[in-house]
Structures are given as C-alpha cells and as structure tokens.
Design an enzyme around this catalytic site. Structure first.
Site, short mmCIF file in Angstrom:
data_model
loop_
_atom_site.label_atom_id
_atom_site.label_comp_id
_atom_site.label_asym_id
_atom_site.label_seq_id
_atom_site.Cartn_x
_atom_site.Cartn_y
_atom_site.Cartn_z
N HIS A 121 -4.46 34.67 -23.52
CA HIS A 121 -4.50 34.06 -22.06
C HIS A 121 -5.34 34.49 -21.21
O HIS A 121 -5.85 35.90 -21.02
CB HIS A 121 -3.11 33.68 -21.44
CG HIS A 121 -2.56 35.21 -20.96
ND1 HIS A 121 -3.11 35.61 -19.64
CD2 HIS A 121 -1.64 35.84 -21.55
CE1 HIS A 121 -2.13 36.31 -19.51
NE2 HIS A 121 -1.53 36.92 -20.55
N HIS A 173 0.87 43.87 -14.46
CA HIS A 173 1.19 42.82 -13.27
C HIS A 173 1.29 43.87 -11.76
O HIS A 173 2.01 43.54 -11.25
CB HIS A 173 2.62 42.35 -13.47
CG HIS A 173 2.58 41.41 -14.20
ND1 HIS A 173 3.45 40.30 -14.40
CD2 HIS A 173 1.82 40.93 -15.55
CE1 HIS A 173 3.37 39.28 -15.30
NE2 HIS A 173 2.22 39.77 -16.09
N GLU A 182 -0.59 31.25 -18.59
CA GLU A 182 0.41 31.98 -19.38
C GLU A 182 1.45 32.47 -18.36
O GLU A 182 2.64 32.46 -18.81
CB GLU A 182 -0.07 32.82 -20.30
CG GLU A 182 0.77 33.57 -21.23
CD GLU A 182 1.52 34.68 -20.59
OE1 GLU A 182 2.57 35.29 -21.30
OE2 GLU A 182 1.20 35.26 -19.66
N GLU A 183 0.84 32.77 -17.25
CA GLU A 183 1.81 33.53 -16.32
C GLU A 183 2.78 32.75 -15.50
O GLU A 183 3.72 33.29 -15.09
CB GLU A 183 0.90 34.28 -15.21
CG GLU A 183 0.00 35.51 -15.61
CD GLU A 183 0.61 36.52 -16.42
OE1 GLU A 183 1.83 36.55 -16.43
OE2 GLU A 183 -0.31 37.49 -16.97
N ASP A 191 -3.99 42.57 -18.85
CA ASP A 191 -3.10 41.36 -19.24
C ASP A 191 -3.55 40.09 -18.85
O ASP A 191 -3.49 39.77 -17.67
CB ASP A 191 -1.53 41.75 -18.71
CG ASP A 191 -0.85 40.51 -19.05
OD1 ASP A 191 -1.00 39.53 -19.86
OD2 ASP A 191 0.27 40.43 -18.23
#
Lengths: 326, 341
Positions: free
Chosen positions: B63, B311, B201-202, B173
């Site tokens: 992603h 994150h 995606e998140e 990420d």
C-alpha cells in the site's frame, strides 16, 4: 430417512479450524459420495455440492470452520503462547485440553484467575524446553478443543455443536437432494473462514449468484438461568427464523419463502431479532447485485464457550424445512 | 535500494491523498511495465510479462498510503483542529512537526504547557481532539489563507540512516513494500505477474476494489509490521524482532493466511537462504484482509519488515530486514507452488 445424528457425530469428531477447511473436504466428499451432486472446492476453501435445475437458483450455506487457537510463540520453558482463532473467549479456554492437527495434545493454563486476554494463557504440551517444543509445534499451527461429544436423550453436547450440527443438516439434505422432487437449482455451500471473517462467504455468494439464499446458523438460547437475551428462543422448541440482525434485515420475500417451507413441512418456527449479533448474512445479502437472504438458526446453549448444547429435535425439524425449501 | 527508500518515505501520501507516491512510482515503472493503469479507487496496477505464462494469476500488493491527519476546523486563534487517518496513540503526536496541504505548510502538534495541566490531565493521555496544529498563524483569517478544511497533514520527518544499519523515517509502513514491488517490476521475471500499489489500506478498504476487478488467484502482500521488541514487553507479545530478518505471517487480526501459501513463502525464503522469522503474536492487519475475500477468493501470503514505533512520526527498521523481504519476494516470483500449483 437420512440419519442426521450419524452425520453429526462424524462431523463433530473431525472439526477443522479456519483456513484449514481443506482438511475436512475429504470427509465431506465421503459423506456426499453417491449423492449424485457435483462436488467442488474453491480458492478460499468453500466446499460446494450442486444439484442443477431449471427452477429458482437457491444457495443454502453454513460455515464449516470451528473456532480454536493459533500457536504464536514458544517460550524458553517450552510453553506455547497463542492467539484466538475465532469466537472462543479466554475465560472459556482455561484448563481445557486442545489438540493440534498433528494429533499432539496440550492443556491450556492461565497466568490469572480470570483471564481476559489470550496472551494471559499458555499451552502446556509437556515439553521440557523451547527446543523440544519447537520439534512438535511451530507458530502458525492451529489447535482445537478435543472433548468427546456426548448425547443425553435429544440433547447433544460437544465442543463444536457449531459448526457440526448445521453442517450435518446440509450434508443430510445433500444425501437425498437428487431424489427429492422440485426443479430448483440448489447449491449447498460449506463455507470457509467464517470464525475469523464473516465476509469470506461473500465470494461464494457472488460466485453462485443465487436468487435466494438461506443461511443456516446457530443462535444463543435464552432459556438458561440469568440469561439476558432480549429475544429468547428455547432449546427443543423448534428451529428459529431470524428476521434481522446487526448486519442484515432479511428481505420479506426471503423470510416468506422460509416461513412457507416451514408450513409445508408442518414445522413451527421460533422467531428472533438479534440487533447485536453479526452473521454471514451481512455479507451474503450485499454480494453481487444483491441476494434476498433468510436465516434459519438452531438454538444452542454455551455459544462462545468450550461446551455447547443443542437439541436434536430442533435439527430434525430444520431438516424438514430444508427439504421443503428445495 | 537506500536512495529509492529515502525518496519513497519522504513523499507525502496519507490515505486518500496518495497522488505524489503514485505519480512517482508510475513514472519510475513506466519503462518496465507491459500494462499500467490507475483504477477508479486510485490503486496503481502494473503488469509485468515474464518469460513464462503461469497457471495462476498472481498479484503482489503493497500500500502507498501512510497514516496522518485531516484538517477539520480552524479556530479563531488560527490553530488547526484535526482528525486522525489511521490508528494512533495520541502520546506519539505531541510536539511533532508536520506539513499541511499541498503547499506543505510547516506546523507543530501542540497542547497547552504542562504547567497549566490540572492533576487529572497530567495523569491521562489527551485525546486527539484536545490537540491542535500550530502553523504560526495570528488568527483564523491568516490560517485560512494558508490551509483549507480537508487538507491532509503528514509528519515532517526526514529519512535518516543511523546506528547499526537502521533507518528512521515516516511511512516505512508501507513504503518498504512499495520498494520491494518496484524492484521486482524493474527486473526480469520468470512468470507473468501483476503488481498492485494500493490506496486506503490504513482505512481498510482500497485493495478490495483492485482485487475485485483483477481477480487474482494468489496474492503476496509486502508490508511493514509491528515490532514490539522493546524493554518491558513480554517475549510472547514482542510480535517480531528488528534485525532478525523478514517476517513471515500466518495470521493477523483480519486474515488467516492460506496455509499452502505460508508454506510456499517459507520454502522460497529457505531456498535462497534469506534470513526470516515468523510473526509471534497475532495483531494488526494488512491488505490481505480485503483481498482474500474479494472476487472468487484469493489465497494470500504475507511478507513483512519489522517496524518499531509504527504509526508514528519516526518509525524505524533494519535495512538488512528490508533487503531480506525484497529477496524473499523475488524468490516468490519463481515459486511453482504460488504460480502453478
């Protein structure tokens, strides 16, 4: 007459965990051998038995996976840490025996008196240290509860009444489907991975594109002491027509089809609304261009715990309804 | 590899605003792609013809989006209130530099000084709603001249290599996954392969659109995953260990990865001798959650890089682990079990 109980005992003796449904396909093929149905399986592990027909396309589905645990870590002392594979609660797993696919058995123990997290539990497989344990179990290995099922009168108690009893219903229908009257095009689906993701069944629903779907599932009975069920259904009072749950308000035409089949079969349905419960219907009825979906459930005591109880009379009545549906 | 990773990580691209990342990848891969398009959701789809036609349609997915924020309100004082895009612990936000909107207006996530906290406030984590972004505006009118409601906000963190082969950056990420896919796209492949650089995606959604239209049989998800190998975490909750190789995933909170695919990726890693570890705690989720229940059902595998402080403004990873993931992904493109079983 199909021996529903016999089918149930064979399925209850061989539950399979989510994503490992292929391990159970051989048994389904054996149970449905000679049925005249076309048997197949797909990418995700959904298993299908199909009777072609020129009438209405009907999908009857129930999930085939059982909830258990997944090994995630082996401690230096040789204990197995794990995550939950489905809907069992940590408290329900304390001091229960589990069996890995290899046949290895272990006992789940808890660090705490009342655990609320799976990470507070561990499995003792009798290994003396990490190296010895890793020779038998690796992270990613699933395990299931392994108490022997038993029967008291019409009451069936087992770790996996769900999914075994609904599966037995479909298997029983499958064994006689070719000889039943009716021209409906019927697909029986034993769906995969529902314990982890109710949405997995959507791929099966989209592939079959039925005009009507009947989801066969279980529902918590509300006839036990202290039950707080808003809409209690009772064991032994018949199968249940679920009118709506958190993810699906069943389309009236589909509910009418189910009620009509019950009348034809001479079966009295209980009815329920479960605004807090989720089922695969949430995803089935939204698949493709939309699928009218009804939900037939069997009352079960102890859902989410290690031992569940159902009533064989409810299942036999449900089978009569299924026959009338097709 | 390192320069490409630096470029990818420094690009802004919160969920729904992946344009800069997509544009960069599209330009870089254009000379290598046999087909390329962006679908309606914003997923970038690249097809690379291999030397052979496989039995199965195989998708590699990573992603493009990162966690961040959206401006939701501008106060009379010229401060920006914001909502989170993706999962956050508010504790990692305080005092972080950010960039707001297309103009990359600099700002800092602020909260009143500790001297002004009541006792209860000192003992509790502030909610995101208690925080503001200060862009130095004197009042609302001055702030509105620089930013608008709905503007995306990203962390202002410069890619930095440090320590023993480690990297510190925002958006590891999942720019590490994008890196792995880009390397594959730019090389000769044994089999025809599809690549999906996904959006959203998140928020859990974007890849579903891609899989529904592409209808792959198999998917290999390249991701950044939580590494909790820090002091105070029990061994069985550390998930994975930075520096111990790529992370192979059998299950997370959304997916049980197909056992045959897990075996195939493990075999591919072992075949080339790449360092790998197996995820040791069930947590998180990836695009597999959306992909495996799409179309006719997709058998998924997961390869990940252990990312500490995921994150957050400054996540970290091991360059050797990233190399291992790329190598294992490459080995997977030659796996008979994945392409022809």
């Amino acid at each position: 007459m199909t021996d529903l109980y016999s089918l149930y005992t064979r399925l209850a003796a061989r539950p399979v965990p989510s994503a490992f449904e292929a391990e159970g396909h051989a048994l389904l093929r054996e149970l449905l051998s000679g049925s005249g149905l076309t048997l197949s399986a797909d990418n995700l592990g959904h298993f299908y038995a199909h009777r072609p027909g020129r009438g209405k396309r009907i999908l009857i589905t129930t999930h085939a996976d059982a909830s258990g645990i997944m090994a995630s870590h082996v401690t230096e002392e040789g204990f197995i840490r794990f995550g939950l594979l489905g809907s069992l609660t940590p408290a329900a797993l304390c001091d229960r025996e589990v069996k890995f696919l290899s046949g290895l058995r272990g006992i789940i123990r808890s660090e705490k008196e009342a655990p609320s997290l799976a990470s507070e539990l561990y499995i003792d497989i009798g290994a003396k240290n990490r190296a010895a344990a890793l020779r038998k179990v690796r992270p990613g290995d699933p395990a299931l509860l392994c108490d022997a099922p038993h029967r008291t009168g019409n009451r069936l108690t087992a770790n996996y009444v769900s999914p075994s009893l609904p599966m037995a219903l479909l298997a029983a229908l499958g064994t006689e489907l070719s000889s039943l009257p009716g021209d409906a095009d019927v697909t029986l689906c034993f769906s995969a991975a529902a314990e982890v993701d109710h949405g997995a069944v959507r791929t099966a629903a989209a592939a079959c594109a039925p005009e009507l779907c009947l989801l066969v599932d279980v529902t918590p009975s509300g006839d036990t002491p202290g039950s707080a069920e808003v809409c209690p259904v009772k064991l032994g009072e018949g199968p249940v027509c679920r009118l709506a749950d958190k993810g699906c308000i069943c389309q009236p035409a589909a509910v009418d089809a189910l009620r009509s089949a019950a009348r034809t079969a001479g079966v009295s349905l209980q009815e329920e609304l479960r605004p807090a419960a989720l089922s695969e219907a949430a995803h089935i009825h939204l698949a493709g261009s939309g699928i009218p979906t009804a939900i037939l459930t069997l009352p079960v005591r102890g859902l989410g715990t290690a031992l569940q109880t159902a009533d064989l009379r409810d299942a036999r009545a449900a089978l009569q309804v299924l026959r009338a549906m097709v | 590899m390192n320069e490409l990773l630096r470029t990818l990580c420094d690009l802004p691209g919160i969920s729904g605003f992946e344009d800069a990342v997509r544009d960069y990848i599209r330009t870089a891969l254009a000379p290598f792609a046999d087909e390329m398009h962006t679908d309606a959701a914003g997923n970038l789809v690249v097809f690379r013809r291999g030397r052979n036609r496989p039995k199965r349609r195989v998708l590699f997915a990573a992603h493009m989006d990162e966690v961040g924020f959206l401006v939701t309100h501008i106060t009379e004082d010229g401060l920006l209130k914001f909502g989170a895009v993706g999962g956050f612990d508010p504790r990692v936000l305080l005092g972080r530099r950010v960039r707001v909107g297309d103009a990359a207006v600099p700002g800092v996530i602020s909260i009143k000084a500790i001297h002004l906290f009541e006792k209860e406030e000192r003992e509790n984590v502030p909610a995101v709603s208690a925080l503001s972004i200060d862009i130095g505006a004197a009042d609302r009118a001055e702030a509105e001249a620089a930013v608008s409601l709905g503007d995306p906000v990203v962390f202002d963190t410069e890619y930095t290599e440090y320590g023993d082969g480690r990297v510190l950056a925002k958006a590891l990420d999942d720019r590490v996954g994008c890196l792995a896919l880009m390397e594959l796209c730019q090389s000769d492949l044994l089999y025809d392969t599809w690549f999906g650089f996904t959006v959203g995606e998140e928020l859990g959604l974007g890849a579903a659109f891609l899989a529904e239209t592409l209808c792959p049989d198999r998917a290999v998800i390249c991701e950044g995953t939580t590494a909790a190998d820090l002091p105070g975490t029990p061994d069985h909750r550390k998930v994975c260990h930075q520096g111990d190789g790529a992370v192979l995933v059998y299950m997370d909170n959304r997916t049980v990865y197909h056992p045959a695919m897990f075996r195939a990726v493990s075999a591919a890693a072992a075949k080339i001798g790449a360092p790998y570890q197996v995820k040791e705690y069930i947590s998180g989720g990836t695009d597999a959650g959306a992909i495996h229940v799409s179309a006719r059902g997709v058998r998924c595998a997961g390869i990940a890089v252990a990312v500490r402080s995921i994150h957050s403004a400054a996540s970290t990873a091991s360059l050797a682990d990233i190399r291992a993931m790329c190598d294992i992904a490459r080995a997977c493109t030659e796996s008979e079990e994945i392409y022809n079983d």
